[in-house]
Design a protein around this motif. Structure first.
Motif, PDB file in Angstrom:
ATOM      1  N   LEU A 149       0.815  -1.212   0.000  1.00  0.00           N
ATOM      2  CA  LEU A 149       0.000   0.000   0.000  1.00  0.00           C
ATOM      3  C   LEU A 149       0.852   1.267   0.000  1.00  0.00           C
ATOM      4  CD1 LEU A 149      -2.774   1.325   0.116  1.00  0.00           C
ATOM      5  CD2 LEU A 149      -2.732   1.063   2.608  1.00  0.00           C
ATOM      6  N   ALA A 191      -7.706  13.944   2.895  1.00  0.00           N
ATOM      7  CA  ALA A 191      -7.523  13.306   4.201  1.00  0.00           C
ATOM      8  C   ALA A 191      -7.706  14.278   5.350  1.00  0.00           C
ATOM      9  CB  ALA A 191      -6.133  12.675   4.278  1.00  0.00           C
ATOM     10  N   GLU A 333      -1.412   7.764   8.524  1.00  0.00           N
ATOM     11  CA  GLU A 333      -2.513   6.792   8.545  1.00  0.00           C
ATOM     12  C   GLU A 333      -3.723   7.293   7.774  1.00  0.00           C
ATOM     13  OE1 GLU A 333      -2.375   3.649   9.515  1.00  0.00           O
ATOM     14  OE2 GLU A 333      -0.248   4.101   9.849  1.00  0.00           O
ATOM     15  N   GLN A 334      -4.044   8.596   7.918  1.00  0.00           N
ATOM     16  CA  GLN A 334      -5.177   9.155   7.173  1.00  0.00           C
ATOM     17  C   GLN A 334      -4.931   9.080   5.667  1.00  0.00           C
ATOM     18  OE1 GLN A 334      -3.765  10.497  10.030  1.00  0.00           O
ATOM     19  NE2 GLN A 334      -4.944  12.344  10.615  1.00  0.00           N
ATOM     20  N   LEU A 336      -2.833   6.979   4.041  1.00  0.00           N
ATOM     21  CA  LEU A 336      -2.835   5.595   3.609  1.00  0.00           C
ATOM     22  C   LEU A 336      -4.256   5.038   3.499  1.00  0.00           C
ATOM     23  CD1 LEU A 336       0.137   3.915   5.528  1.00  0.00           C
ATOM     24  CD2 LEU A 336      -0.127   4.128   3.063  1.00  0.00           C
ATOM     25  N   ARG A 337      -5.105   5.395   4.450  1.00  0.00           N
ATOM     26  CA  ARG A 337      -6.494   4.927   4.422  1.00  0.00           C
ATOM     27  C   ARG A 337      -7.193   5.422   3.160  1.00  0.00           C
ATOM     28  NH1 ARG A 337      -8.385   7.430   8.757  1.00  0.00           N
ATOM     29  NH2 ARG A 337      -7.144   6.058  10.081  1.00  0.00           N
ATOM     30  N   LEU A 338      -6.956   6.684   2.821  1.00  0.00           N
ATOM     31  CA  LEU A 338      -7.593   7.256   1.631  1.00  0.00           C
ATOM     32  C   LEU A 338      -6.998   6.654   0.355  1.00  0.00           C
ATOM     33  CD1 LEU A 338      -9.799   9.415   1.191  1.00  0.00           C
ATOM     34  CD2 LEU A 338      -7.976  11.038   0.705  1.00  0.00           C
ATOM     35  N   LYS A 339      -5.699   6.424   0.354  1.00  0.00           N
ATOM     36  CA  LYS A 339      -5.076   5.798  -0.816  1.00  0.00           C
ATOM     37  C   LYS A 339      -5.655   4.413  -1.052  1.00  0.00           C
ATOM     38  CE  LYS A 339      -0.742   4.183  -2.836  1.00  0.00           C
ATOM     39  NZ  LYS A 339       0.724   3.996  -2.698  1.00  0.00           N
ATOM     40  N   TYR A 340      -5.887   3.656   0.005  1.00  0.00           N
ATOM     41  CA  TYR A 340      -6.462   2.312  -0.129  1.00  0.00           C
ATOM     42  C   TYR A 340      -7.850   2.385  -0.757  1.00  0.00           C
ATOM     43  CZ  TYR A 340      -8.364  -2.237   1.091  1.00  0.00           C
ATOM     44  OH  TYR A 340      -8.949  -3.479   1.021  1.00  0.00           O
ATOM     45  N   VAL A 341      -8.650   3.330  -0.329  1.00  0.00           N
ATOM     46  CA  VAL A 341     -10.014   3.464  -0.841  1.00  0.00           C
ATOM     47  C   VAL A 341     -10.014   3.862  -2.312  1.00  0.00           C
ATOM     48  CG1 VAL A 341     -12.144   4.815  -0.662  1.00  0.00           C
ATOM     49  CG2 VAL A 341     -11.004   3.996   1.408  1.00  0.00           C
TER      50      VAL A 341
END
Length: 470
Positions: A149, A191, A333-334, A336-341
Motif C-alpha cells: 500500500l 484526508a 494513517e489518514q 494511507l487509508r484514503l489511498k487504499y479506498v
C-alpha cells in the motif's frame, strides 16, 4: 572534473559582471589569449568559457574583432507587482478555458508555451526505457502483482536517501508513493478537510490545485505573494485563525518561479505548528534550481510531523510515468487509508524504473544538463521579451523551475491574446487560470521547457507583436 569547474566558474564570474552592469551591452571582452594569461588556463578552456557565454546569448563573436556583450544581455524589465487578492471577491475557475488549453484538439504543429513540463527532447527517454526493461526482468511475476500500500520499497528507500541532501532526514517508512504530484496533494487535502473548510494558498497558483479545491467544496483564501520571496507572512498570520489548512509551493512555484527565503520557511512551519494547522508542501520544482545548490524545504524545519511534503518526477524526468510521493508526517494513517479506498496500489514497473534510474546516478547527471538548458532558455526568453513585447511589460525573475510570469500593461486581455495567438499556432496560459479572484487578466505564464531554436524565437517575437496590437 577540475577543468570543468574552472571553465564554469570563470563563465559564471563574467556572467555576473554582465548581470550587475559592470560589463554593459556593446562592451568588448578580453581576447581568448588574454583570458589564458590572466586566468592561467589553456586555450581550449578559454574557448569553452566564451562558448558557454555565447550559448546563453550573453556575448557574441564578431569576425576579426573579438567578443562583445550582446545588446539584449540582461536587459531587465521591471518585476510584476505583488498580488493583492481580495478576501471578499471571488469567481469560479475558468474550467472551459483550462480544458481548451490543456485538453483541447491535437497539438501537432502548436508551439506549446502553455505546458509546464520539459519537452521530450530534454528528457533521457532511451535510458528510462532501459530501466523499464531491467525492472521487468527483475520481477518473477513481471510486475503484475499488487504493490504494498505504501508503494515500492526500493523507490521509497532511494527517495529517503536523497532527502538527506536538503535536511529532510526521512526513512522509507515515512514515504507513501502516489500517481504523480497532484495525486499526492489530492490525497493530503481529502484526508485533512471536509466540504466547507477553508484552505490558504499563495496567489497566483497552479490551476489544477484550484480546480481540485473547488471540486471538494473548499473555500480558498488566496494570499498576497511577492514574485521573488513568495507568500506574504503578515497576510498568513492575519488569516491563520480562520483556516483549516495551508498549501504552499515554497520553491520555484508555478507560475511565478519565486523561492521563499529559508527564514520565512522556518517561520511558516513554526506558525502553523503553534496553531495546529497542517501544511501541505508542494515541492515538485526544487531540483530545477538555477543557483549553486538545491534550496531546503519547509519539511527541513518540521520537528513534529506537521508538514506533508509532496514531490514527483513529473517536472524533471518522466511526466507520463505518473510517479509521485508524499511524506505525510503524523498524518500518514489518514493518507494511507484514503489511498487504499481510491487506488489500492500504484503501477509497479514505473516506480521500479525510476528507482533504478535514481540509484544509477543518471538522475543527477540528467538534472545538471536540464538545469543548464532551462536557465539558458530563461535568458533567451528574457532577452526576446525585452526586445519585442509592448512597452510596460514586466516579467518575473525565476530562480528555478519552468515558468516565466509576464505582466502586460493594463487593458491587454490575455484570454484574447490566447485566442489570437492560437490562430498562429502559439499556445499560452492566460493569468486568469491561476486565480479565483478578479486579477491577472493582463498576465500570462510562459513555459521555457522547450528546446531553444530560431523558430521558437520567431514565435515569441510574433507573440509580442500580437500583444502590442491588442
Amino acid at each position: 572534473m577540475k577543468k570543468d569547474f574552472i571553465y564554469s566558474q570563470i563563465a559564471q564570474n563574467i556572467a555576473q559582471l554582465i548581470r550587475s552592469g559592470v560589463l554593459k551591452p556593446g562592451d568588448k571582452l578580453p581576447s581568448i589569449r588574454t583570458i589564458c594569461l590572466e586566468q592561467g588556463i589553456s586555450m581550449n578552456t578559454a574557448k569553452r568559457v566564451y562558448l558557454e557565454l555565447e550559448s546563453k546569448a550573453l556575448i557574441t563573436s564578431r569576425p576579426q574583432s573579438g567578443y562583445f556583450v550582446t545588446e539584449g544581455a540582461y536587459r531587465q524589465l521591471p518585476l510584476p507587482a505583488a498580488s493583492q487578492p481580495s478576501e471578499k471577491d471571488s469567481r469560479s475557475i475558468p474550467d472551459q478555458l483550462i480544458s481548451k488549453i490543456y485538453g483541447g484538439p491535437a497539438r501537432k504543429g502548436i508551439t506549446l508555451l502553455s505546458i509546464g513540463v520539459p519537452a521530450a527532447d530534454l528528457l533521457p527517454v532511451a535510458k528510462l526505457n532501459k530501466c523499464l526493461l531491467k525492472a521487468s526482468r527483475e520481477f518473477k511475476d513481471s510486475s503484475i502483482g499488487y504493490e504494498p500500500l505504501a508503494g515500492s520499497e526500493r523507490l521509497r528507500q532511494t527517495l529517503a536517501k536523497r532527502s538527506f541532501m536538503w535536511g529532510g532526514q526521512l526513512s522509507a517508512d515515512d514515504i507513501v508513493t502516489t500517481n504523480g504530484g497532484l495525486n499526492a496533494i489530492s490525497l493530503c487535502i481529502q484526508a485533512l478537510t471536509k466540504s466547507g473548510d477553508t484552505i490558504a494558498t499563495e496567489s497566483p497558483l497552479f490551476s489544477g490545485i484550484l480546480q481540485l479545491a473547488q471540486s471538494l467544496g473548499l473555500r480558498v483564501v488566496e494570499l498576497p505573494t511577492h514574485p521573488q520571496t513568495g507568500v506574504d507572512l503578515k497576510a498568513l498570520k492575519a488569516v491563520v485563525k480562520n483556516i483549516n489548512l495551508c498549501l504552499l509551493v515554497p520553491n520555484f512555484s508555478t507560475p511565478l518561479g519565486c523561492c521563499m527565503p529559508d527564514d520565512h520557511k522556518k517561520e511558516v512551519v513554526q506558525l502553523l505548528e503553534r496553531h495546529n494547522l497542517p501544511l501541505i508542501e508542494d515541492d515538485l520544482y526544487s531540483d530545477l534550481y538555477f543557483g549553486p545548490s538545491r534550496p531546503v524545504s519547509c519539511k527541513t524545519f518540521d520537528k513534529t510531523g506537521n508538514v506533508l511534503w509532496c514531490g514527483s518526477v513529473s517536472k524533471t524526468l518522466a511526466p507520463g510515468y505518473r510517479v509521485g510521493w508524499v511524506a505525510p508526517g503524523r498524518y500518514k494513517e489518514q493518507v494511507l487509508r484514503l489511498k487504499y479506498v481510491h487506488m489500492l496500489a500504484n503501477p509497479t514497473l514505473t516506480q521500479e524504473a525510476i528507482a533504478l534510474f535514481l540509484e544509477s546516478g543518471g538522475y543527477d547527471l540528467h538534472l545538471r544538463k536540464l538545469r543548464d538548458t532551462l536557465y539558458t532558455n530563461y535568458l533567451h526568453y528574457t532577452n526576446t521579451i525585452a526586445a519585442h513585447f509592448p512597452e510596460g511589460t514586466r516579467i518575473s525573475r525565476p530562480q528555478g523551475g519552468l515558468s516565466l510570469w509576464v505582466e502586460l500593461r493594463k487593458g491587454i486581455d490575455t484570454v484574447e491574446l490566447y485566442e489570437q495567438a492560437i490562430r498562429q499556432k502559439i499556445s499560452i496560459a492566460p493569468g486568469r487560470m491561476f486565480t479565483l479572484q478578479p486579477q491577472f487578466d493582463n498576465c500570462l505564464r510562459l513555459s521555457f521547457g522547450l528546446p531553444w531554436s530560431e523558430q521558437l524565437q520567431r514565435k515569441l517575437q510574433q507573440l509580442g507583436r500580437i500583444a502590442g496590437n491588442l
